[in-house]
Design a protein around this motif. Structure first.
Motif, PDB file in Angstrom:
ATOM      1  N   GLN A 367     -25.993  14.447  -3.950  1.00 55.18           N
ATOM      2  CA  GLN A 367     -27.266  15.019  -4.375  1.00 55.18           C
ATOM      3  C   GLN A 367     -26.954  16.033  -5.477  1.00 55.18           C
ATOM      4  O   GLN A 367     -26.127  16.925  -5.273  1.00 55.18           O
ATOM      5  N   ASN A 575     -37.031  19.069  -1.448  1.00 57.55           N
ATOM      6  CA  ASN A 575     -35.988  18.059  -1.253  1.00 57.55           C
ATOM      7  C   ASN A 575     -36.593  16.752  -0.753  1.00 57.55           C
ATOM      8  O   ASN A 575     -36.189  15.663  -1.181  1.00 57.55           O
ATOM      9  N   THR A 578     -38.109  14.869  -3.509  1.00 50.27           N
ATOM     10  CA  THR A 578     -37.087  14.272  -4.371  1.00 50.27           C
ATOM     11  C   THR A 578     -36.734  12.865  -3.916  1.00 50.27           C
ATOM     12  O   THR A 578     -36.381  12.004  -4.735  1.00 50.27           O
ATOM     13  N   TYR A 606     -34.448  19.391 -11.552  1.00 50.98           N
ATOM     14  CA  TYR A 606     -33.948  18.016 -11.414  1.00 50.98           C
ATOM     15  C   TYR A 606     -35.097  17.045 -11.168  1.00 50.98           C
ATOM     16  O   TYR A 606     -35.177  15.984 -11.792  1.00 50.98           O
ATOM     17  N   LEU A 607     -36.004  17.404 -10.272  1.00 48.72           N
ATOM     18  CA  LEU A 607     -37.087  16.492  -9.923  1.00 48.72           C
ATOM     19  C   LEU A 607     -38.029  16.269 -11.096  1.00 48.72           C
ATOM     20  O   LEU A 607     -38.441  15.125 -11.367  1.00 48.72           O
ATOM     21  N   THR A 610     -36.378  13.982 -13.531  1.00 53.74           N
ATOM     22  CA  THR A 610     -36.280  12.627 -12.998  1.00 53.74           C
ATOM     23  C   THR A 610     -37.628  11.906 -13.118  1.00 53.74           C
ATOM     24  O   THR A 610     -37.693  10.738 -13.522  1.00 53.74           O
TER      25      THR A 610
END
Length: 626
Positions: A367, A575, A578, A606-607, A610
């Motif tokens: 991760q 999380n 995600t 990050y999310l 993405t």
């Protein structure tokens, strides 16, 4: 061996020293004539180090000072931190208590509360007359004030400031080898073409550069050790001082720090005991000890050296001092939240085999962690995974995990051949380690099954009668993580249990079986409407996001992540988003979290990237400095 023709004590002290047996596997070592008072103790601590050290047989390493210390002292070959990262590891070193016994200390960067009866080791030693200094790293993962437990904890703290004749316990810490030092390149004697790349990593220029830089940083760290050893000699204190060199957790190259393999947990430990205090050592200088030692043993060892009785609540065994315990056969390790990412792993080793149990097999090891991904080797590894150019072994880091892993460290030092399903001649060792891990978790009242932020967390709260039925919960969690579809009905039935921790693991078991359990969508939505525990709601909502009612699950996760509640709960919801199949409807909410300077901001960055299709492992996910 090590290439140094060293003699070895194979996990035994029998016949090497004298003394009558004491209770609890300890041996009393008589004090020779001429030895009076208490020994000085010096801890020289490096950060993020595997034994990339000549004395441990590494032919590339340039560590003359540590090698010399080993020739003059005792080299412990199988030494392990209790966690593969600094903060939980340092909690253990400070208190002598397993971090997972005192949640949330088992999570990275948390603040556990210690019961009044648990004392830190400097507190014990100061009560016995020691002058205790720390220069200057703390990172103890609990609510303690450094100024209250040390005589001096600062960049100028030093044993030379003690009163005349006063024994000292001094800690000097170096960050020369900390993972942040690998965010660039360090030139030195070791070149990229010199290193061996382990099987789980791609053989790329970025990986080779980081390995070479690490070796060169270790050489600089060895200079730090040498400087302190020379200062001790020049002060005329070497003959009165027991010197420890050790590292605070395993290494920081990819798949080491934060991960429960040998490269994340195995540390160096060399102890030099001068002639005056030789009676406090289990073996003579120049010997190695193979028996496992873990950081849980360090506080009992300090107390044993200082002649202080070991409190009953400390589970470790002293390996030096007036009460040397019989050798251990196993060392245990753990992982829970690391930075912004949640996982739950427990492990045990005897030095030959390593058994790993993954309670969250649906979460990959890899991760993205914003801080770790600053290493070029991590970014390169992840980019190659996204490009589809890794082989089967190298891909595993980014894929779902097996429930169990079992490795023969002698034939497979890279830990890539999982023998859990086909252990062959090692079947007895596997069965023994499975049982030993269960017994250990029960014995220490492992808090890992309690979601972070729950009122049940803590050394005291989790021990209230009836509040945390650990044995029952362990059985349900094992069923959940085992992944058998035949258990789905039992797990679904447990979603209505009175105990919120039971419901949490029942929901996790359903989630692990997605999308095969997608037919439970209606039942999950109904259960979600009745659930009042936010931790359980998060898992139910993530499971719902894998069904035809996905929009309801995603909306609930966005509501929890975006609301004003505790950071651990919001981070758990983020999380979960995600890993939802389609979190894109939550992008507006996620954008509001990107500028958060804590773990929420890193996970949100990050999310968001993405969802937008702009994620690049080479671009930092850390918030900009203000």
């Amino acid at each position: 061996m090590t290439g140094m023709n060293r003699r070895r004590a194979i996990g035994t002290i029998g016949g090497l020293v004298g003394g009558a047996a004491l209770p609890a596997g300890c041996r009393s070592i008589g004090e020779p004539s001429g030895a009076t008072g208490k020994p000085n103790i010096l801890w020289l601590v490096s950060e993020d180090n595997n034994p990339f050290i000549g004395a441990y047989g590494d032919r590339l390493a340039r560590t003359p000072n540590i090698d010399a210390l080993a020739r003059e002292g005792i080299l412990y070959r199988n030494v392990y931190s209790n966690a593969p990262v600094c903060a939980p590891s340092r909690f253990c070193l400070l208190t002598g208590i397993h971090p997972e016994s005192a949640g949330p200390a088992h999570h990275m960067r948390a603040e556990a509360t210690l019961p009044d009866f648990i004392r830190t080791y400097p507190d014990h030693l100061r009560s016995a007359g020691y002058y205790c200094t720390n220069n200057e790293k703390t990172d103890y993962n609990c609510r303690v004030e450094a100024g209250e437990i040390w005589d001096d904890s600062s960049a100028t703290a030093h044993y030379r400031n003690r009163a005349a004749g006063q024994p000292f316990m001094a800690v000097f810490n170096t960050e020369i080898t900390h993972e942040s030092r690998l965010f660039g390149s360090t030139d030195g004697a070791v070149r990229p073409e010199d290193v061996r790349v382990p099987a789980y990593l791609p053989d790329s220029p970025e990986v080779r550069r980081d390995y070479a830089s690490y070796y060169n940083l270790v050489e600089r760290m060895d200079d730090f050790i040498g400087e302190h050893l020379r200062a001790l000699e020049e002060a005329g204190l070497a003959d009165d001082t027991i010197v420890f060199y050790y590292s605070d957790n395993g290494g920081c190259l990819p798949r080491s720090k934060r991960y429960c393999y040998d490269e994340g947990l195995r540390c160096a430990l060399v102890v030099r005991v001068p002639d005056k205090w030789r009676h406090l050592a289990p073996v003579s200088p120049g010997l190695e000890i193979d028996a496992p030692v873990s950081f849980i043993d360090f506080v009992p060892t300090l107390l044993s050296l200082a002649g202080i009785a070991q409190p009953a609540e400390l589970p470790g065994k002293p390996f030096l001092g007036q009460r040397i315990a019989d050798p251990k056969t196993l060392a245990f390790g753990m992982r829970n939240r690391m930075d912004e990412r949640y996982d739950f792993i427990r492990t045990v080793t005897d030095g030959r085999y390593r058994y790993i149990r993954n309670y969250m097999p649906h979460r990959p090891l890899g991760q993205p962690v914003a801080f770790a991904w600053m290493l070029g080797s991590y970014a390169d590894w992840h980019a190659r995974f996204l490009a589809g150019t890794l082989d089967e072994v190298q891909r595993r880091f980014f894929e779902a995990k097996p429930h169990e892993e079992f490795y023969d460290l002698e034939s497979d030092p890279d830990e890539v051949v999982n023998l859990a399903e086909r252990p062959g001649r090692a079947a007895d060792a596997l069965a023994s380690m499975r049982a030993a891990l269960d017994q250990h978790m029960l014995a220490i009242n492992d808090n890992g099954f309690i979601p972070e932020g729950s009122w049940l967390e803590g050394y005291g709260a989790s021990r209230v009668a009836g509040a945390y039925p650990l044995e029952r919960i362990m059985g349900i969690a094992a069923m959940a993580a085992g992944g058998r579809q035949d258990d789905l009905g039992d797990l679904a039935a447990l979603l209505g249990d009175e105990d919120p921790t039971v419901r949490y693991w029942a929901a996790t078991g359903v989630l692990i079986r997605m999308p095969d359990a997608g037919g439970l969508g209606g039942a999950l939505r109904l259960r979600l409407s009745k659930e009042n525990d936010l931790h359980v709601r998060i898992v139910l909502a993530e499971a719902l996001s894998h069904t035809a009612l996905a929009a309801d699950g995603v909306a609930e996760l966005a509501r929890i992540a975006g609301r004003e509640t505790s950071e651990p709960i919001r981070l758990q919801a983020l999380n979960a988003l995600t890993f939802a199949p389609d979190p894109s409807p939550t992008l507006e909410m996620i954008d509001t979290l990107v500028n958060d300077t804590g773990y929420l901001g890193r996970a949100a960055t990050y999310l968001a990237r993405t969802i937008r299709g702009t994620f690049d492992p080479h671009i930092s996910m850390l918030p900009p400095r203000r």
